[in-house]
Each structure stands twice: as structure tokens, then as C-alpha cells.
Motif scaffolding. Structure first.
Motif, PDB file in Angstrom:
ATOM      1  N   LEU A 156       0.749  -1.162   0.034  1.00 48.70           N
ATOM      2  CA  LEU A 156      -0.177   0.065  -0.085  1.00 48.70           C
ATOM      3  C   LEU A 156       0.873   1.234  -0.036  1.00 48.70           C
ATOM      4  O   LEU A 156       2.039   1.424   0.448  1.00 48.70           O
ATOM      5  N   PRO A 157       0.428   2.218  -0.533  1.00 50.36           N
ATOM      6  CA  PRO A 157       1.299   3.617  -0.771  1.00 50.36           C
ATOM      7  C   PRO A 157       1.551   4.159   0.686  1.00 50.36           C
ATOM      8  O   PRO A 157       0.571   4.050   1.639  1.00 50.36           O
ATOM      9  N   ARG A 158       2.600   4.885   0.853  1.00 53.09           N
ATOM     10  CA  ARG A 158       2.940   5.202   2.331  1.00 53.09           C
ATOM     11  C   ARG A 158       1.924   6.621   2.399  1.00 53.09           C
ATOM     12  O   ARG A 158       1.720   6.788   3.544  1.00 53.09           O
ATOM     13  N   ASP A 159       1.888   7.444   1.356  1.00 49.30           N
ATOM     14  CA  ASP A 159       0.940   8.633   1.492  1.00 49.30           C
ATOM     15  C   ASP A 159      -0.258   8.163   1.953  1.00 49.30           C
ATOM     16  O   ASP A 159      -1.162   7.135   1.531  1.00 49.30           O
ATOM     17  N   LYS A 160      -0.743   8.994   3.243  1.00 50.85           N
ATOM     18  CA  LYS A 160      -2.114   8.693   3.846  1.00 50.85           C
ATOM     19  C   LYS A 160      -3.235   8.821   3.081  1.00 50.85           C
ATOM     20  O   LYS A 160      -4.317   7.958   2.693  1.00 50.85           O
TER      21      LYS A 160
END
Length: 299
Positions: A156-160
């Protein structure tokens, strides 16, 4: 758009009009147990003019174990792919067969190899898979969840914000969702899935094909409790139960549309007995907005 048809083994070196061009082999390597490798993979690595590896030190250990002496071993990874990719393509065009390997499993899956494949396809270079072990599919088949329909989402992307958007897009998928996660992020990731998708059945697989292989199955909430008592170790593959048809239809009907945000939150508090915090999280998931937007609207 022009059609490109690949005849992988139609021409061999020294034969035909394409004899001067090499091939790109995508070679699967063990994901844990060294016996994961196939006879074909060993032969391909033995015969390749060049082996391109994500981590040459790791690959040298593998090659040494199988007594393979590479003719040429080059580095190709996320941080040098922009420069190395075109150079590797040039070497293939000059007539070298190149075997691409990742540290574990199939190259081009959550791996910079996908960029090299795109370059090769653009140049009309044959791209040939040498199948083998794959962590995501191994986790799927032992998960106990449906295998007839699934979606791989990788890490999953790190950007929230981007992560929330991706989870919302996966929430209504009715098949099993497959994810990768590191040990220091898995608890946070499971909490995000719980907040967005609800308490679904999952399977957490780690150390696949190794001596300490472990598969933990249960509801997300149960697995979070388990991880609280058994600190995460090793890389994880997570299989997440898909949405139930009725659940999707209910959301698809936007039953909450006539409600104000306050009424929407109150519905979950009164009808489902959720806490104020959980009701706000579920309201945010329904509306496809960030949780902070709901908090701010109720201030």
C-alpha cells in the motif's frame, strides 16, 4: 495501435532474420526454500549471456549454491533502472540473452523489472517467462479464502491520502485482495483496512516456504490482537476477504444520501451500537472522504 505478436522460440541464435537479437528471460527465484527453484530456471541462468540482478550479492549466493558461474552479472534495481535499463536493452539488441532475477520470486511483480519489460516490448525483444514461486499466490492458496477471483495490490502507498483512496477502491471488490507488508507497518496497515473495509476475515502468511512458515487466519480485529501479543517478524503476505454482494449493493444505493453528516453518524451509533469514533470512521468510508473531514464537519 499496431499489433505485436511474439513467437518466443520460433527463431534461435544463428537462424532467421532476427538471429542477432537476444531475448529477455524473466527467471523466478526461490521465495525462501532454495528447492523452490525449477530445473528450467537453473538451466536458463547457466546459459544466459548476462544475468541482471536486483542485489548482486544475494544473487551470487544463489548462483554459488547451484554451482552456476555467470558469464556476466550486472546490477539492475529501483535506484539505477533509469540508466541501467536502456543499457541492458542495448546489450540484448546486440545479441545477448539476458536473464532478469529479483531477490525472491517473480521479477516484475512489485519490482523494477516491469520497467525493463516495457522497454523490451517497445524494441520488439522477445520477453520469456520462466515460472516459479510467487509469495502472493502461495498465500492465496493457503488462506482458506476464495481463489476464483482475486486482485493483487502489492504494498500500500505510504502517503495517507493515496492509501485511503486505494483502500476505498478495493473495498467493494468481491474477490480476495492480496497485499504485501513489512513487519514494522503491518499493524498500522491492518488498522487502516479495518477502518475502511470493516472487520473481514484475513490470512497473514510469513516466512513462506521457509522453516518457520506461519499462516495466521481470523478476523482483522483478532489478528491485530494476536500481533499485539506476538510481535511481527518477517515480510507478510496478507489475503483479505472480499466484499459481500449485499454489502456492495447497500453502499451502491447510497442509502445515506438524504442524511446530514450528523444524522449519518447517529445512525451508526444508535442502529449498530458503534462508538462515536467508530461511527465517524464508518461515515467517512461511506462518503469516500477523509475521517478528518467528518470530524471537522461535526465541530
Amino acid at each position: 495501435m499496431s499489433i505485436q505478436v511474439q513467437k518466443s522460440f520460433e527463431s534461435e541464435k544463428g537462424k532467421g532474420k532476427d538471429s542477432l537479437t537476444g531475448k529477455l528471460f524473466l527467471v523466478a527465484t526461490p521465495i525462501g526454500n532454495l528447492e523452490d527453484i525449477t530445473y528450467r530456471a537453473v538451466r536458463t541462468l547457466q546459459e544466459a549471456d548476462i544475468i541482471a540482478a536486483e542485489d548482486t550479492r544475494q544473487t551470487r549466493k544463489l548462483l554459488s549454491h547451484f554451482e552456476i558461474s555467470p558469464k556476466r552479472l550486472l546490477s539492475y534495481h529501483e535506484h539505477n533502472k533509469a540508466a541501467s535499463g536502456p543499457e541492458l536493452i542495448r546489450l540484448i539488441i546486440e545479441g545477448n540473452d539476458l536473464a532478469l532475477v529479483s531477490d525472491a520470486g517473480l521479477p516484475a511483480i512489485s519490482d523494477p523489472g516491469q520497467d525493463l519489460v516495457k522497454l523490451a516490448v517497445t524494441e520488439g525483444i522477445p520477453v520469456i517467462p520462466i515460472p516459479g514461486a510467487n509469495a502472493a499466490l502461495s498465500a492465496l492458496i493457503v488462506s482458506g479464502l476464495p481463489t476464483d477471483r482475486f486482485q493483487f495490490a502489492g504494498f500500500l502507498p505510504r502517503d495517507k491520502k493515496i492509501r485511503e483512496q486505494l483502500l476505498l477502491s478495493l473495498r467493494d471488490f468481491e474477490g480476495t485482495v492480496l497485499l504485501y507488508e513489512s513487519p514494522h507497518r503491518i499493524i498500522k496497515t491492518l488498522q487502516h483496512i479495518l477502518d475502511t473495509c470493516g472487520d473481514r476475515n484475513i490470512a497473514m502468511a510469513r516466512e513462506l516456504t521457509k522453516r518457520y512458515e506461519e499462516v495466521t487466519r481470523g478476523l482483522i480485529s483478532e489478528c491485530l490482537s494476536w500481533l499485539g501479543e506476538h510481535p511481527p517478524l518477517g515480510e507478510y503476505c496478507i489475503a483479505v476477504e472480499g466484499a459481500k454482494p449485499g454489502e456492495v449493493q447497500e453502499r451502491g444505493g447510497l442509502w445515506w444520501q438524504p442524511l446530514t453528516i450528523d444524522e449519518h453518524v447517529n445512525h451508526y451509533e444508535q442502529e449498530e451500537g458503534l462508538s462515536r469514533k467508530e461511527a465517524m470512521k464508518k461515515t467517512a468510508a461511506d462518503r469516500g472522504v477523509a475521517k478528518r473531514d467528518i470530524y471537522n464537519a461535526l465541530l
